[in-house]
Design a protein around this motif. Structure first.
Motif, PDB file in Angstrom:
ATOM      1  N   GLU A  43       0.822  -1.207   0.000  1.00 34.78           N
ATOM      2  CA  GLU A  43       0.000   0.000   0.000  1.00 34.78           C
ATOM      3  C   GLU A  43       0.859   1.261   0.000  1.00 34.78           C
ATOM      4  OE1 GLU A  43      -3.270   0.351  -0.607  1.00 34.78           O
ATOM      5  OE2 GLU A  43      -3.117  -1.810  -0.976  1.00 34.78           O
ATOM      6  N   GLU A  44       1.955   1.224   0.756  1.00 29.01           N
ATOM      7  CA  GLU A  44       2.851   2.383   0.792  1.00 29.01           C
ATOM      8  C   GLU A  44       3.538   2.575  -0.561  1.00 29.01           C
ATOM      9  OE1 GLU A  44       4.587   5.819   2.256  1.00 29.01           O
ATOM     10  OE2 GLU A  44       2.900   4.661   3.005  1.00 29.01           O
ATOM     11  N   LEU A  45       3.929   1.493  -1.198  1.00 26.91           N
ATOM     12  CA  LEU A  45       4.523   1.592  -2.536  1.00 26.91           C
ATOM     13  C   LEU A  45       3.518   2.172  -3.531  1.00 26.91           C
ATOM     14  CD1 LEU A  45       6.576  -1.701  -2.612  1.00 26.91           C
ATOM     15  CD2 LEU A  45       7.483   0.562  -3.211  1.00 26.91           C
ATOM     16  N   LYS A  46       2.292   1.711  -3.470  1.00 24.27           N
ATOM     17  CA  LYS A  46       1.255   2.238  -4.355  1.00 24.27           C
ATOM     18  C   LYS A  46       1.086   3.736  -4.148  1.00 24.27           C
ATOM     19  CE  LYS A  46      -2.525  -0.417  -4.546  1.00 24.27           C
ATOM     20  NZ  LYS A  46      -3.556  -1.416  -4.132  1.00 24.27           N
ATOM     21  N   LYS A  47       1.124   4.141  -2.893  1.00 28.34           N
ATOM     22  CA  LYS A  47       0.968   5.555  -2.557  1.00 28.34           C
ATOM     23  C   LYS A  47       2.178   6.360  -3.051  1.00 28.34           C
ATOM     24  CE  LYS A  47       1.041   8.147   1.629  1.00 28.34           C
ATOM     25  NZ  LYS A  47       0.967   8.058   3.074  1.00 28.34           N
ATOM     26  N   GLN A  48       3.374   5.890  -2.742  1.00 26.07           N
ATOM     27  CA  GLN A  48       4.596   6.614  -3.112  1.00 26.07           C
ATOM     28  C   GLN A  48       4.777   6.712  -4.635  1.00 26.07           C
ATOM     29  OE1 GLN A  48       7.143   8.020  -1.142  1.00 26.07           O
ATOM     30  NE2 GLN A  48       5.840   7.712   0.630  1.00 26.07           N
ATOM     31  N   LEU A  49       4.402   5.649  -5.339  1.00 23.13           N
ATOM     32  CA  LEU A  49       4.580   5.623  -6.792  1.00 23.13           C
ATOM     33  C   LEU A  49       3.358   6.168  -7.539  1.00 23.13           C
ATOM     34  CD1 LEU A  49       6.239   2.105  -7.166  1.00 23.13           C
ATOM     35  CD2 LEU A  49       7.364   4.358  -7.279  1.00 23.13           C
ATOM     36  N   LEU A  59      11.050  -5.313   5.964  1.00 22.95           N
ATOM     37  CA  LEU A  59      10.622  -3.955   5.662  1.00 22.95           C
ATOM     38  C   LEU A  59       9.375  -3.550   6.436  1.00 22.95           C
ATOM     39  CD1 LEU A  59      11.080  -3.872   1.792  1.00 22.95           C
ATOM     40  CD2 LEU A  59      12.594  -2.960   3.549  1.00 22.95           C
ATOM     41  N   ALA A  60       9.284  -2.258   6.623  1.00 21.66           N
ATOM     42  CA  ALA A  60       8.089  -1.621   7.166  1.00 21.66           C
ATOM     43  C   ALA A  60       7.707  -0.526   6.169  1.00 21.66           C
ATOM     44  CB  ALA A  60       8.388  -1.023   8.533  1.00 21.66           C
ATOM     45  N   PRO A  61       6.473  -0.078   6.169  1.00 23.21           N
ATOM     46  CA  PRO A  61       6.062   0.952   5.212  1.00 23.21           C
ATOM     47  C   PRO A  61       6.970   2.186   5.217  1.00 23.21           C
ATOM     48  CG  PRO A  61       4.139   0.036   6.277  1.00 23.21           C
ATOM     49  CD  PRO A  61       5.345  -0.555   6.977  1.00 23.21           C
ATOM     50  N   GLU A  62       7.499   2.540   6.379  1.00 30.55           N
ATOM     51  CA  GLU A  62       8.357   3.734   6.440  1.00 30.55           C
ATOM     52  C   GLU A  62       9.704   3.558   5.743  1.00 30.55           C
ATOM     53  OE1 GLU A  62       8.210   1.676  10.491  1.00 30.55           O
ATOM     54  OE2 GLU A  62       6.732   2.442   9.090  1.00 30.55           O
ATOM     55  N   ASP A  63      10.064   2.341   5.353  1.00 31.63           N
ATOM     56  CA  ASP A  63      11.312   2.088   4.625  1.00 31.63           C
ATOM     57  C   ASP A  63      11.182   2.364   3.130  1.00 31.63           C
ATOM     58  OD1 ASP A  63      12.547   1.105   6.999  1.00 31.63           O
ATOM     59  OD2 ASP A  63      11.640  -0.872   6.644  1.00 31.63           O
ATOM     60  N   VAL A  64       9.973   2.426   2.639  1.00 28.59           N
ATOM     61  CA  VAL A  64       9.721   2.505   1.199  1.00 28.59           C
ATOM     62  C   VAL A  64      10.332   3.756   0.577  1.00 28.59           C
ATOM     63  CG1 VAL A  64       7.888   2.800  -0.515  1.00 28.59           C
ATOM     64  CG2 VAL A  64       7.706   1.007   1.222  1.00 28.59           C
ATOM     65  N   ARG A  65      10.105   4.910   1.168  1.00 23.53           N
ATOM     66  CA  ARG A  65      10.593   6.162   0.578  1.00 23.53           C
ATOM     67  C   ARG A  65      12.100   6.120   0.337  1.00 23.53           C
ATOM     68  NH1 ARG A  65       8.358  10.959  -0.055  1.00 23.53           N
ATOM     69  NH2 ARG A  65       6.696  10.559   1.430  1.00 23.53           N
ATOM     70  N   GLY A  66      12.854   5.672   1.306  1.00 23.54           N
ATOM     71  CA  GLY A  66      14.312   5.620   1.161  1.00 23.54           C
ATOM     72  C   GLY A  66      14.767   4.683   0.052  1.00 23.54           C
ATOM     73  N   ILE A  67      14.093   3.558  -0.078  1.00 19.24           N
ATOM     74  CA  ILE A  67      14.447   2.606  -1.139  1.00 19.24           C
ATOM     75  C   ILE A  67      14.195   3.235  -2.503  1.00 19.24           C
ATOM     76  CG2 ILE A  67      13.792   0.411  -2.224  1.00 19.24           C
ATOM     77  CD1 ILE A  67      13.240  -0.617   0.678  1.00 19.24           C
ATOM     78  N   LEU A  68      13.039   3.842  -2.685  1.00 12.13           N
ATOM     79  CA  LEU A  68      12.726   4.452  -3.976  1.00 12.13           C
ATOM     80  C   LEU A  68      13.662   5.615  -4.289  1.00 12.13           C
ATOM     81  CD1 LEU A  68       8.820   4.429  -3.837  1.00 12.13           C
ATOM     82  CD2 LEU A  68      10.336   2.808  -5.015  1.00 12.13           C
ATOM     83  N   GLU A  69      14.004   6.385  -3.275  1.00 12.21           N
ATOM     84  CA  GLU A  69      14.902   7.525  -3.486  1.00 12.21           C
ATOM     85  C   GLU A  69      16.275   7.075  -3.995  1.00 12.21           C
ATOM     86  OE1 GLU A  69      14.194  10.723  -3.695  1.00 12.21           O
ATOM     87  OE2 GLU A  69      12.134  10.095  -3.306  1.00 12.21           O
ATOM     88  N   LYS A  70      16.735   5.922  -3.546  1.00 11.66           N
ATOM     89  CA  LYS A  70      18.021   5.391  -4.023  1.00 11.66           C
ATOM     90  C   LYS A  70      18.004   5.245  -5.550  1.00 11.66           C
ATOM     91  CE  LYS A  70      20.709   1.158  -4.085  1.00 11.66           C
ATOM     92  NZ  LYS A  70      20.794  -0.230  -3.694  1.00 11.66           N
ATOM     93  N   TYR A  71      16.919   4.715  -6.097  1.00 11.50           N
ATOM     94  CA  TYR A  71      16.831   4.493  -7.535  1.00 11.50           C
ATOM     95  C   TYR A  71      16.560   5.777  -8.297  1.00 11.50           C
ATOM     96  CZ  TYR A  71      17.120  -0.258  -6.092  1.00 11.50           C
ATOM     97  OH  TYR A  71      17.584  -1.419  -5.523  1.00 11.50           O
ATOM     98  N   ARG A  72      15.834   6.672  -7.686  1.00 10.81           N
ATOM     99  CA  ARG A  72      15.633   7.982  -8.318  1.00 10.81           C
ATOM    100  C   ARG A  72      16.953   8.742  -8.388  1.00 10.81           C
ATOM    101  NH1 ARG A  72      10.181   8.357  -5.146  1.00 10.81           N
ATOM    102  NH2 ARG A  72       8.727   7.826  -6.823  1.00 10.81           N
TER     103      ARG A  72
END
Length: 174
Positions: free
Chosen positions: A108-114, A154-167
């Motif tokens: 759900e957090e990935l869906k939200k972030q992306l 993972l926890a939902p709060e980890d998602v942003r940092g993971i995506l930022e690495k690839y961005r």
């Protein structure tokens, strides 16, 4: 008074795209051979990154098979896609261990972030979000893969940092 005629430029644009020339060569090399459809689709997907409708039509015509057969193969086999794919495939394991440990919340957090749903690609073209079954890393549940990289516990709060690495990699900041 002359009226402007709106003519489609699709064929003109297609003739300028070297991928279509490559597709013609692929189809020609398989023309008349039994069992050609799947290898041609694999190679076409390598060239285009996915199998858009116009490519499907050209393959069907070139191999003299019904378009419905081409569509059937693409929709049956999970390795084929008719949708553009992101540079990074993000897979959320929804196997039993991952699900019990909170994978649905991470998804759900990935869906939200992306800002995408499952099996869709982010507007920036970087990420395609997928749900996977067990990836064999149950001890790290919940698990998310990004390309060949695997992230566990993972926890939902980890998602942003993971995506930022690839961005950041995309922007040359990594």
């Amino acid at each position: 008074m002359e009226m402007a005629v709106n003519k489609c430029q699709c064929k003109t644009l297609r003739s300028q795209d070297p991928r279509y020339k490559k597709l013609e060569e692929i189809v020609e090399s398989y023309r008349g051979k039994a069992g050609a459809l799947i290898p041609v689709l694999h190679q076409a997907q390598e060239v285009f990154g996915f199998l858009p409708r116009d490519v499907q039509v050209l393959v069907a015509k070139g191999l003299d098979v019904p378009l419905s057969e081409v569509d059937g193969v693409i929709t049956f086999y999970s390795l084929f896609t008719s949708e553009p794919q992101g540079k990074y495939k993000v897979g959320v394991c929804m196997g039993t261990a991952c699900y019990v440990k909170g994978a649905a919340d991470v998804l759900e957090e990935l869906k939200k972030q992306l800002a995408v749903d499952v099996n869709k690609t982010s507007l920036d073209g970087l990420f395609t979000l997928e749900v996977t079954r067990c990836v064999g890393a149950c001890g790290l549940a919940p698990v998310v893969s990004v390309g060949d990289d695997v992230y566990g516990r993972l926890a939902p709060e980890d998602v942003r940092g993971i995506l930022e690495k690839y961005r950041a990699e995309k922007n040359g900041k990594a």
